[in-house]
Design an enzyme around this catalytic site. Structure first.
Site: not given
Ligand code: SF4
Ligand code: SF4
Length: 349
Positions: A136, A190, A193, A200, A216, A243
């Site tokens: 990182d 994914c 989904c 969020c 974010c 978060c």
């Molecule tokens: Fe992918 Fe669903 Fe996970 Fe989001 S919640 S990263 S769309 S599998």
């Molecule tokens: Fe939303 Fe950022 Fe929280 Fe993910 S980490 S749910 S993108 S606010």
């Protein structure tokens, strides 16, 4: 040619859960780089200088980090721990600290493990080669490399997801001049989904894999050092450091093994602590409490800024005395956020 299984075995023996290999030259042709550059051009990186500029170019050019680099060994460490997810604990009077920050700073833990892995690889191969460890800190597109190395796919929430371990993964890399057996890139699982995008709370996931950092909660509570824009504050809820929502709702994390090493288990008082408890921490206590913790990186004033914002969002009049005290704090950042929080609580009275 060094076999992938040898690499994986050495990694597992050093506590690294996943290992894969990508060819450095494959990165330049991968779609991740133009996607990343477009993301920067649109300003979604929130102005973070270390993500843009010349360093963005370097992300594709691993030769500049290690002359003669041919392979990247991508390694992952699981940090999932048994306590429940934030989405199951809705109490707004208790703070949420991101799962990754409950224990020790992963940079230190992972770097040490990668160092031991590299030493073991040198002993095992018995041939000279150049190598460089990255955790990182180097300008590397680590999720793209991890995808190419078969570790997982980049989910719509922008996290690297492994089919068995989910997304609670710290990633690290060992760049080498070695020619190693490669893995196949991991397929995207994914599907249709979109739970992370829907969950969020601040609408930061604009579309699959496109995160607007300026919306974010993790960006504002961890990366930003100054005042949080007032328009953002209500959406931050009780988050005081990071978060986890877009990972908590991910179905691939439902069965993720919660067997993180001891270093990442919650330190006393960091799992879902009360906001009063955090509001009373002095600067000296902060330094002591967060020694070798990633939270130490944001310093006391930004942490207290976040705590004040969370108290303002709590709807709890019991925080008024603490906020009145903080509203005359010598630091203007803490003072202003405490005053804002008091206004929120008084409006709801
Ligand atoms: Fe992918 Fe669903 Fe996970 Fe989001 S919640 S990263 S769309 S599998
Ligand atoms: Fe939303 Fe950022 Fe929280 Fe993910 S980490 S749910 S993108 S606010």
């Amino acid at each position: 040619m060094v076999q992938l299984e040898t690499i994986r075995q050495l990694a597992r023996q050093r506590g690294l859960y996943l290992a894969g290999v990508a060819r450095t030259s494959d990165l330049a042709a991968a779609p991740d780089l133009p996607f990343y550059n477009a993301w920067i051009e649109q300003g979604y990186h929130g102005g973070l200088a270390y993500l843009a500029g010349e360093r963005a170019f370097m992300r594709a050019d691993l030769e500049r980090l290690l002359p003669g680099a041919r392979s990247v060994i991508c390694l992952a460490l699981n940090y999932n721990t048994p306590p429940p997810y934030s989405t199951n604990l809705p109490d707004t009077t208790r703070a949420w600290i991101s799962r990754y920050a409950w224990g020790d700073d992963y940079h230190e833990v992972l770097r040490q493990k990668l160092g031991r892995f590299l030493a073991a690889l040198r002993r095992c191969l018995g041939i000279p080669f150049e190598a460089r460890i990255a955790v990182d800190t180097s300008p590397i597109l680590e999720r793209a490399l991890a995808r190419l190395a078969g570790i997982g796919w980049v989910g719509k929430n922008t996290c690297l997801i492994n089919q068995k371990l989910g997304s609670w993964l710290f990633l690290g890399e060992v760049l080498t001049t070695l020619e190693l057996e490669l893995d196949r890139p991991a397929p995207d699982r994914c599907g249709t989904c979109a739970r992370c995008i829907e969950a969020c709370p601040t609408g930061a996931l604009l579309q699959p894999r496109a995160l607007d950092s300026c919306r974010c909660i993790s960006f504002w509570t961890i990366e930003a050092r100054g005042p949080i824009p007032e328009a953002m504050r209500p959406g931050m809820g009780r988050h005081v450091f990071g978060c986890d929502i877009c990972q908590d709702v991910c179905p691939w994390n439902r069965k993720a093994p919660a067997d993180a090493p001891e270093e990442f288990r919650p330190r006393p008082g960091l799992f879902n602590p009360t906001l009063e408890q955090l509001a009373r921490i002095t600067e000296d206590q902060f330094r002591e409490m967060f020694r070798h913790s990633p939270i130490r990186r944001i310093r006391y004033r930004a942490f207290m800024r976040n705590v004040c914002t969370a108290m303002g969002n709590s709807g709890g009049p019991k925080f008024v005395p603490e906020l009145e005290r903080l509203a005359s704090h010598p630091d203007p950042l803490i003072r202003e956020h405490a005053q804002w929080a008091l206004k929120q609580l008084r409006v709801k009275d």
